[in-house]
Design a protein around this motif. Sequence first.
Motif, PDB file in Angstrom:
ATOM      1  N   THR A 144       6.679 -42.183  12.844  1.00 32.33           N
ATOM      2  CA  THR A 144       7.928 -42.249  12.297  1.00 32.33           C
ATOM      3  C   THR A 144       8.825 -41.004  13.099  1.00 32.33           C
ATOM      4  O   THR A 144       8.223 -39.901  13.576  1.00 32.33           O
ATOM      5  N   VAL A 145      10.037 -41.639  13.712  1.00 30.26           N
ATOM      6  CA  VAL A 145      10.644 -40.788  14.425  1.00 30.26           C
ATOM      7  C   VAL A 145      12.062 -40.404  13.484  1.00 30.26           C
ATOM      8  O   VAL A 145      12.679 -41.438  13.061  1.00 30.26           O
ATOM      9  N   LEU A 146      12.298 -39.133  13.688  1.00 27.38           N
ATOM     10  CA  LEU A 146      13.533 -38.728  13.027  1.00 27.38           C
ATOM     11  C   LEU A 146      14.436 -38.162  14.418  1.00 27.38           C
ATOM     12  O   LEU A 146      13.671 -37.736  15.359  1.00 27.38           O
ATOM     13  N   ARG A 147      15.563 -38.393  14.097  1.00 29.24           N
ATOM     14  CA  ARG A 147      16.407 -37.693  14.997  1.00 29.24           C
ATOM     15  C   ARG A 147      17.400 -36.639  14.371  1.00 29.24           C
ATOM     16  O   ARG A 147      18.059 -36.892  13.427  1.00 29.24           O
ATOM     17  N   ASP A 148      17.336 -35.545  15.008  1.00 30.13           N
ATOM     18  CA  ASP A 148      18.012 -34.373  14.170  1.00 30.13           C
ATOM     19  C   ASP A 148      17.812 -34.239  12.760  1.00 30.13           C
ATOM     20  O   ASP A 148      18.549 -34.037  11.750  1.00 30.13           O
ATOM     21  N   GLY A 149      16.547 -34.636  12.226  1.00 35.65           N
ATOM     22  CA  GLY A 149      15.940 -34.486  10.832  1.00 35.65           C
ATOM     23  C   GLY A 149      16.290 -35.699  10.128  1.00 35.65           C
ATOM     24  O   GLY A 149      16.016 -35.761   8.770  1.00 35.65           O
ATOM     25  N   ARG A 150      17.041 -36.809  10.639  1.00 36.82           N
ATOM     26  CA  ARG A 150      17.350 -37.787   9.749  1.00 36.82           C
ATOM     27  C   ARG A 150      16.647 -39.156  10.601  1.00 36.82           C
ATOM     28  O   ARG A 150      16.349 -39.272  11.577  1.00 36.82           O
ATOM     29  N   LYS A 151      16.332 -40.087   9.443  1.00 38.61           N
ATOM     30  CA  LYS A 151      15.504 -41.199  10.039  1.00 38.61           C
ATOM     31  C   LYS A 151      16.228 -41.890  11.013  1.00 38.61           C
ATOM     32  O   LYS A 151      17.653 -42.115  10.995  1.00 38.61           O
TER      33      LYS A 151
ATOM     34  N   ASP B 278      10.357 -35.339  15.181  1.00 39.90           N
ATOM     35  CA  ASP B 278      11.457 -35.160  15.052  1.00 39.90           C
ATOM     36  C   ASP B 278      12.112 -34.811  16.104  1.00 39.90           C
ATOM     37  O   ASP B 278      11.877 -33.658  16.702  1.00 39.90           O
ATOM     38  N   VAL B 279      13.214 -35.344  16.606  1.00 39.37           N
ATOM     39  CA  VAL B 279      13.711 -35.332  18.060  1.00 39.37           C
ATOM     40  C   VAL B 279      14.949 -34.691  17.999  1.00 39.37           C
ATOM     41  O   VAL B 279      16.123 -35.275  17.286  1.00 39.37           O
ATOM     42  N   ARG B 280      15.278 -33.507  18.255  1.00 41.46           N
ATOM     43  CA  ARG B 280      16.356 -32.775  18.305  1.00 41.46           C
ATOM     44  C   ARG B 280      17.048 -32.847  19.720  1.00 41.46           C
ATOM     45  O   ARG B 280      16.704 -32.431  20.466  1.00 41.46           O
ATOM     46  N   THR B 281      18.330 -33.513  19.450  1.00 40.83           N
ATOM     47  CA  THR B 281      19.035 -33.789  20.830  1.00 40.83           C
ATOM     48  C   THR B 281      20.255 -32.970  21.232  1.00 40.83           C
ATOM     49  O   THR B 281      20.715 -32.978  22.170  1.00 40.83           O
ATOM     50  N   HIS B 282      20.674 -32.117  19.980  1.00 41.69           N
ATOM     51  CA  HIS B 282      22.026 -31.098  20.588  1.00 41.69           C
ATOM     52  C   HIS B 282      23.148 -32.011  20.984  1.00 41.69           C
ATOM     53  O   HIS B 282      23.719 -31.763  21.981  1.00 41.69           O
ATOM     54  N   GLU B 283      23.122 -33.381  20.423  1.00 43.21           N
ATOM     55  CA  GLU B 283      24.384 -34.055  20.900  1.00 43.21           C
ATOM     56  C   GLU B 283      24.201 -34.868  22.034  1.00 43.21           C
ATOM     57  O   GLU B 283      25.119 -35.240  22.594  1.00 43.21           O
ATOM     58  N   VAL B 284      23.226 -34.773  22.896  1.00 46.58           N
ATOM     59  CA  VAL B 284      22.787 -35.216  24.151  1.00 46.58           C
ATOM     60  C   VAL B 284      22.475 -36.793  23.895  1.00 46.58           C
ATOM     61  O   VAL B 284      21.404 -37.075  22.925  1.00 46.58           O
ATOM     62  N   ALA B 285      23.011 -37.645  24.889  1.00 46.35           N
ATOM     63  CA  ALA B 285      22.458 -39.049  24.667  1.00 46.35           C
ATOM     64  C   ALA B 285      21.053 -39.021  24.957  1.00 46.35           C
ATOM     65  O   ALA B 285      20.368 -38.631  25.940  1.00 46.35           O
TER      66      ALA B 285
END
Length: 114
Positions: A100-107, A33-40
Amino acid sequence: MVALGLGLAGCSVDASTAAPESKVFPFRGTTLDVRTHEVAADLVAVDREDVKVTRWFDAAAGSEHLSWELKRGVLDIDAGCSGFAICDAKFRVEVPKGVTVLRDGRKSGLRGDG
């Protein structure tokens, strides 16, 4: 959200021209799960067994905050600045194919997943 100018005439920042910094994290899981904090952030599946993060960051003013950490299947990446600030950031996250990669908890979808 990352690029914010508050009356700084003539100040320009561009993460794409900044020198890249990279960090490699050991990884043994099947979901990240990749948490990006709205950074590109580009998420890319590649032939590797670990996770490699590359960060580009440029700032002209403000208090910088830069972080990257992988714990229990969550990769938390952030780059920005606060206060009277102007900055720009972007990331590239290389993950092992088949994870399997999630972005901010979403597929999410990956480029190069083949």
